[in-house]
Design a protein around this motif. Sequence first.
Motif, PDB file in Angstrom:
ATOM      1  N   UNK A  84       2.239 -45.497  15.252  1.00 45.99           N
ATOM      2  CA  UNK A  84       1.684 -45.704  13.908  1.00 45.99           C
ATOM      3  C   UNK A  84       2.714 -46.219  12.904  1.00 45.99           C
ATOM      4  N   UNK A  85       3.974 -45.862  13.065  1.00 37.59           N
ATOM      5  CA  UNK A  85       5.012 -46.353  12.157  1.00 37.59           C
ATOM      6  C   UNK A  85       5.247 -47.852  12.353  1.00 37.59           C
ATOM      7  N   UNK A  89       0.599 -34.016  12.260  1.00 36.21           N
ATOM      8  CA  UNK A  89       1.899 -34.136  11.601  1.00 36.21           C
ATOM      9  C   UNK A  89       2.028 -35.432  10.801  1.00 36.21           C
ATOM     10  N   UNK A  90       1.134 -36.398  11.046  1.00 38.80           N
ATOM     11  CA  UNK A  90       1.227 -37.684  10.364  1.00 38.80           C
ATOM     12  C   UNK A  90       0.034 -37.964   9.460  1.00 38.80           C
ATOM     13  N   UNK A  91      -0.778 -36.959   9.194  1.00 41.17           N
ATOM     14  CA  UNK A  91      -1.934 -37.165   8.323  1.00 41.17           C
ATOM     15  C   UNK A  91      -1.525 -37.765   6.980  1.00 41.17           C
ATOM     16  N   UNK A 151      -5.278 -37.720  18.903  1.00 44.72           N
ATOM     17  CA  UNK A 151      -3.892 -37.498  19.283  1.00 44.72           C
ATOM     18  C   UNK A 151      -3.246 -36.506  18.327  1.00 44.72           C
ATOM     19  N   UNK A 152      -2.499 -35.565  18.883  1.00 45.48           N
ATOM     20  CA  UNK A 152      -1.776 -34.612  18.041  1.00 45.48           C
ATOM     21  C   UNK A 152      -0.596 -35.262  17.343  1.00 45.48           C
ATOM     22  N   UNK A 153      -0.160 -36.412  17.835  1.00 45.69           N
ATOM     23  CA  UNK A 153       0.952 -37.167  17.259  1.00 45.69           C
ATOM     24  C   UNK A 153       2.256 -36.366  17.214  1.00 45.69           C
ATOM     25  N   UNK A 154       2.462 -35.536  18.222  1.00 39.86           N
ATOM     26  CA  UNK A 154       3.742 -34.830  18.291  1.00 39.86           C
ATOM     27  C   UNK A 154       4.453 -35.043  19.612  1.00 39.86           C
ATOM     28  N   UNK A 155       4.033 -36.098  20.347  1.00 42.71           N
ATOM     29  CA  UNK A 155       4.691 -36.443  21.600  1.00 42.71           C
ATOM     30  C   UNK A 155       5.443 -37.754  21.403  1.00 42.71           C
ATOM     31  N   UNK A 156       6.728 -37.685  21.570  1.00 40.18           N
ATOM     32  CA  UNK A 156       7.594 -38.855  21.397  1.00 40.18           C
ATOM     33  C   UNK A 156       7.840 -39.520  22.765  1.00 40.18           C
ATOM     34  N   UNK A 157       7.984 -40.864  22.798  1.00 42.40           N
ATOM     35  CA  UNK A 157       8.021 -41.799  21.670  1.00 42.40           C
ATOM     36  C   UNK A 157       6.666 -42.368  21.266  1.00 42.40           C
ATOM     37  N   UNK A 214      -5.744 -37.978   3.954  1.00 47.62           N
ATOM     38  CA  UNK A 214      -6.905 -37.260   4.452  1.00 47.62           C
ATOM     39  C   UNK A 214      -8.043 -37.282   3.456  1.00 47.62           C
ATOM     40  N   UNK A 215      -9.162 -37.852   3.882  1.00 43.49           N
ATOM     41  CA  UNK A 215     -10.349 -37.923   3.048  1.00 43.49           C
ATOM     42  C   UNK A 215     -11.380 -37.017   3.678  1.00 43.49           C
ATOM     43  N   UNK A 216     -11.836 -36.012   2.961  1.00 43.70           N
ATOM     44  CA  UNK A 216     -12.742 -35.052   3.538  1.00 43.70           C
ATOM     45  C   UNK A 216     -14.043 -35.012   2.739  1.00 43.70           C
TER      46      UNK A 216
END
Length: 259
Positions: free
Chosen positions: A216-217, A235-237, A205-211, A5-7
């Motif tokens: 990104x992986x 969750x993947x920041x 994207x919240x990146x908490x919905x599987x699959x 994360x770059x802010x």
Amino acid sequence: MSKGGIQGDYIKDVAQIRKIIKESENFVFFTGAGISRESGIPTFRDKDGLWKKYDPSKLASRTAFISNPKLVWDFFYSRQRLVCQAECNDAHSAIERFEKTIQERSCWVITQNIDRLHQRAGSQNVIELHGNIFGVLCIECGKREQYNHDNFFNNFSEEKIPICTSCNNILKPDVVLFEEQLPPDEWRQAVQLSSECDVMFIIGSSLNVSPANTLPYHALKNQAVLIEINPNVTEMTSIMDFSLRESAPNILSKIFDLV
């Protein structure tokens, strides 16, 4: 590049991202509900999201559809009306312009969204992981029909549950409900494109919905540059190369206007 994360001031980040774009061949835009927020379409999991107000198990699950299709259709009719009235925002348009700019290179949109705003903006290479809100599917005979925002309500009435013209059974919205699997062909293509990309933009994207959140992986295994655009930490920041706390319409225009 900094991880996690770059802010603050994005001028240096934007310059680095532009340089990476010029040196890259394969691009994937992985988009979630946040990209359509500024088109007036509520997200699902934010503090003001739909699932804070409604129970998805009663309105957007396969069990709910089987037990009470009218209730589910009432919910989706209201969503369809909202999407019909929505307009593409500058983020959708920026992606479409970028796609045209790099025609000799590979550019794909993989979206969790069901609103078809990417297509309405003109993007050609779009994979819909969760289907779309203007399609209908017969769960008995498997017949599918696709409509658009400008003709859906010419064919269906909000007073009635849609009926299959082939077998006279109830149609369901052609979207992936809770308890259902992603469409296999679209998923295989999404995994392949993610595994081969040089740059992946993860937008809204919240990146908490599987699959879907594993994509990104797959990109990371190919040493792709991961660029997260989201006002919120996800969750993947921590695995991102760039994590920009900006609205997608604002930051994408800054990145792409001079590419």
